[in-house]
Enzyme design. Structure first.
Site, short mmCIF file in Angstrom:
data_model
loop_
_atom_site.label_atom_id
_atom_site.label_comp_id
_atom_site.label_asym_id
_atom_site.label_seq_id
_atom_site.Cartn_x
_atom_site.Cartn_y
_atom_site.Cartn_z
N PRO A 59 107.03 55.69 -26.05
CA PRO A 59 108.21 56.13 -26.81
C PRO A 59 108.03 57.55 -27.34
O PRO A 59 106.90 57.97 -27.66
CB PRO A 59 108.28 55.14 -27.99
CG PRO A 59 107.33 54.03 -27.68
CD PRO A 59 106.30 54.63 -26.77
N GLY A 60 109.14 58.24 -27.45
CA GLY A 60 109.16 59.48 -28.23
C GLY A 60 109.36 59.10 -29.68
O GLY A 60 108.95 58.03 -30.11
N TYR A 61 110.03 59.96 -30.45
CA TYR A 61 110.21 59.69 -31.88
C TYR A 61 111.37 58.71 -32.09
O TYR A 61 112.51 58.99 -31.73
CB TYR A 61 110.42 60.99 -32.64
CG TYR A 61 109.11 61.73 -32.78
CD1 TYR A 61 108.33 61.59 -33.92
CD2 TYR A 61 108.62 62.52 -31.73
CE1 TYR A 61 107.11 62.23 -34.02
CE2 TYR A 61 107.40 63.16 -31.83
CZ TYR A 61 106.65 63.02 -32.98
OH TYR A 61 105.44 63.64 -33.07
N ILE A 62 111.04 57.55 -32.66
CA ILE A 62 112.01 56.47 -32.84
C ILE A 62 112.22 56.24 -34.33
O ILE A 62 111.28 56.32 -35.12
CB ILE A 62 111.48 55.16 -32.18
CG1 ILE A 62 111.01 55.41 -30.73
CG2 ILE A 62 112.53 54.05 -32.23
CD1 ILE A 62 112.05 55.91 -29.76
N TYR A 76 94.96 58.80 -33.28
CA TYR A 76 96.14 58.14 -32.69
C TYR A 76 96.34 58.55 -31.22
O TYR A 76 96.58 57.72 -30.35
CB TYR A 76 97.36 58.51 -33.53
CG TYR A 76 98.65 57.82 -33.16
CD1 TYR A 76 98.90 56.50 -33.57
CD2 TYR A 76 99.65 58.48 -32.45
CE1 TYR A 76 100.10 55.88 -33.26
CE2 TYR A 76 100.85 57.87 -32.14
CZ TYR A 76 101.08 56.56 -32.55
OH TYR A 76 102.28 55.95 -32.25
N ILE A 96 110.17 48.87 -34.14
CA ILE A 96 110.36 48.70 -32.69
C ILE A 96 110.06 47.25 -32.30
O ILE A 96 110.78 46.65 -31.50
CB ILE A 96 109.42 49.67 -31.93
CG1 ILE A 96 109.86 51.13 -32.16
CG2 ILE A 96 109.41 49.36 -30.43
CD1 ILE A 96 108.90 52.17 -31.61
N ASN A 135 102.38 45.78 -29.14
CA ASN A 135 103.20 46.78 -29.83
C ASN A 135 102.61 47.22 -31.18
O ASN A 135 102.88 48.33 -31.63
CB ASN A 135 104.60 46.21 -30.05
CG ASN A 135 105.41 47.00 -31.06
OD1 ASN A 135 105.91 48.07 -30.76
ND2 ASN A 135 105.51 46.48 -32.29
N ALA A 136 101.80 46.37 -31.83
CA ALA A 136 101.32 46.70 -33.18
C ALA A 136 100.59 48.03 -33.17
O ALA A 136 99.78 48.31 -32.28
CB ALA A 136 100.39 45.60 -33.69
N ASP A 196 97.13 59.82 -40.22
CA ASP A 196 97.12 61.21 -39.77
C ASP A 196 96.36 62.16 -40.69
O ASP A 196 96.56 62.15 -41.91
CB ASP A 196 98.56 61.74 -39.66
CG ASP A 196 99.38 61.00 -38.62
OD1 ASP A 196 98.82 60.19 -37.88
OD2 ASP A 196 100.60 61.27 -38.54
P1 NDP Z 1 106.14 50.01 -37.92
O1 NDP Z 1 105.18 50.64 -38.83
O2 NDP Z 1 107.60 50.06 -38.23
O3 NDP Z 1 105.75 48.45 -37.69
C1 NDP Z 1 104.44 48.15 -37.36
C2 NDP Z 1 104.30 46.66 -37.08
O4 NDP Z 1 102.92 46.44 -36.66
C3 NDP Z 1 104.49 45.79 -38.30
O5 NDP Z 1 105.05 44.55 -37.91
C4 NDP Z 1 103.06 45.59 -38.82
O6 NDP Z 1 102.87 44.40 -39.59
C5 NDP Z 1 102.32 45.49 -37.50
N1 NDP Z 1 100.88 45.75 -37.63
C6 NDP Z 1 100.27 46.87 -38.08
N2 NDP Z 1 98.92 46.71 -38.07
C7 NDP Z 1 98.68 45.47 -37.59
C8 NDP Z 1 97.52 44.68 -37.38
N3 NDP Z 1 96.30 45.16 -37.63
N4 NDP Z 1 97.66 43.42 -36.91
C9 NDP Z 1 98.90 42.89 -36.66
N5 NDP Z 1 100.04 43.60 -36.82
C10 NDP Z 1 99.93 44.85 -37.29
O7 NDP Z 1 105.83 50.65 -36.49
P2 NDP Z 1 106.83 51.14 -35.34
O8 NDP Z 1 107.83 50.10 -35.05
O9 NDP Z 1 107.29 52.51 -35.65
O10 NDP Z 1 105.82 51.28 -34.10
C11 NDP Z 1 105.61 50.23 -33.17
C12 NDP Z 1 104.72 50.74 -32.05
O11 NDP Z 1 105.33 51.84 -31.39
C13 NDP Z 1 103.35 51.26 -32.53
O12 NDP Z 1 102.36 50.94 -31.60
C14 NDP Z 1 103.56 52.75 -32.59
O13 NDP Z 1 102.34 53.45 -32.47
C15 NDP Z 1 104.46 52.96 -31.38
N6 NDP Z 1 105.23 54.18 -31.41
C16 NDP Z 1 106.14 54.40 -32.42
C17 NDP Z 1 106.87 55.55 -32.41
C18 NDP Z 1 107.91 55.81 -33.44
O14 NDP Z 1 108.51 56.89 -33.36
N7 NDP Z 1 108.18 54.92 -34.36
C19 NDP Z 1 106.69 56.59 -31.38
C20 NDP Z 1 105.72 56.24 -30.37
C21 NDP Z 1 105.03 55.07 -30.41
P3 NDP Z 1 103.21 44.40 -41.18
O15 NDP Z 1 104.71 44.35 -41.29
O16 NDP Z 1 102.56 43.17 -41.69
O17 NDP Z 1 102.67 45.67 -41.75
#
Ligand code: NDP
Length: 240
Positions: free
Chosen positions: A177-180, A147, A14, A82-83, A88
């Site tokens: 967001p929902g499930y992405i 979470y 995302i 966003n991170a 789980d």
């Molecule tokens: P991804 O796992 O695809 O990507 C996560 C990103 O966050 C990566 O760039 C990762 O870096 C970075 N990251 C993780 N931990 C840290 C840290 N400690 N410091 C800095 N950067 C960090 O996640 P998504 O894109 O799926 O999710 C993005 C956001 O959306 C999250 O907050 C998630 O909880 C939320 N969300 C996602 C949903 C989904 O369905 N996917 C649904 C609802 C919410 P690196 O590449 O180095 O690991």
């Protein structure tokens, strides 16, 4: 001058879509990441957006990161928290580290970075902070007490900070967001994912770009009357 935007976790999933959408719409974007150097390098090569490695859960590391971004691009006026990570398991199996890691990466990070950018935003009388929550912070989810607590904390954080920023031109909003369709969701076992999709009224996973469009809307200068709100982008899965 283009406004400088920081997208945490902005190199994958995302976050990558948010970084790109903001760039395409004229923002000067910095993307942060944690440790996946290869993904970050490929992201920068593909998009031309610089990537900054620091742990969003660590205040001192964030301070250094914000200092570097400010030196390279200028002060941050749009912050997208966003991170996020998941660890789980049901509470009877969850160890304190799994609780701690999820709280600090998803929630403490919002404090760390907002704290570090808020002074400039207050000085110039403009700021946009957009926090990525989750449907599971709104509705709860089996196996995710850590979470769900972190994400529901984000929603309270958003409403409190929105009140503090309102008189200073700083808006603070959340997206749930929902499930992405990202790596995070692809890690869910196939049979569980099928059941999840069956419960989504639009009958599909969301696309990262659909969250990014919501971020862009909230980031705009023209969105100054929207603050303290949560935009649910979930295919109709949770309406309340
Ligand atoms: P991804 O796992 O695809 O990507 C996560 C990103 O966050 C990566 O760039 C990762 O870096 C970075 N990251 C993780 N931990 C840290 C840290 N400690 N410091 C800095 N950067 C960090 O996640 P998504 O894109 O799926 O999710 C993005 C956001 O959306 C999250 O907050 C998630 O909880 C939320 N969300 C996602 C949903 C989904 O369905 N996917 C649904 C609802 C919410 P690196 O590449 O180095 O690991």
């Amino acid at each position: 001058m283009a406004r400088v935007a920081l997208v945490t976790g902005g190199t994958r999933g995302i976050g990558e879509a948010i970084s790109l959408t903001l760039k395409e719409n004229g923002y000067n974007v910095a993307a942060n990441y944690a440790g996946n150097d290869q993904a970050a390098e490929e992201f920068t090569k593909r998009t031309g957006i610089p990537a900054y490695k620091f742990d969003v859960g660590d205040f001192a590391a964030c301070e250094e990161g914000v200092k570097n971004i400010t030196a390279d691009l200028g002060p941050i006026e749009v912050l997208v928290n966003n991170a996020g990570i998941t660890r789980d398991t049901t509470i009877n199996r969850m160890d304190p580290q799994q609780w701690e890691d999820v709280i600090r990466t998803n929630l403490t990070s919002c404090f760390n970075l907002s704290r570090l950018v808020i002074e400039h935003m207050r000085e110039v009388g403009f700021g946009r902070i957009i926090n990525i929550g989750s449907i599971n912070g709104q509705a709860g989810q089996y196996g995710q007490v850590n979470y769900a607590a972190a994400k529901s904390g984000i929603h309270g954080f958003t409403k409190a900070l929105a009140q503090e920023g309102a008189g200073k031109g700083i808006t603070v909003n959340a997206i749930a967001p929902g499930y992405i369709d990202t790596d995070m969701v692809r890690a869910v076992p196939e049979n569980v994912l099928e059941k999840i999709i069956a419960r989504i009224p639009v009958k599909r996973l969301g696309k990262p770009e659909e969250i990014a469009d919501g971020v862009l809307f909230l980031a705009k200068d023209a969105s100054g009357f929207i603050t303290g709100s949560t935009l649910s982008i979930n295919g109709g899965q949770h309406m309340y």
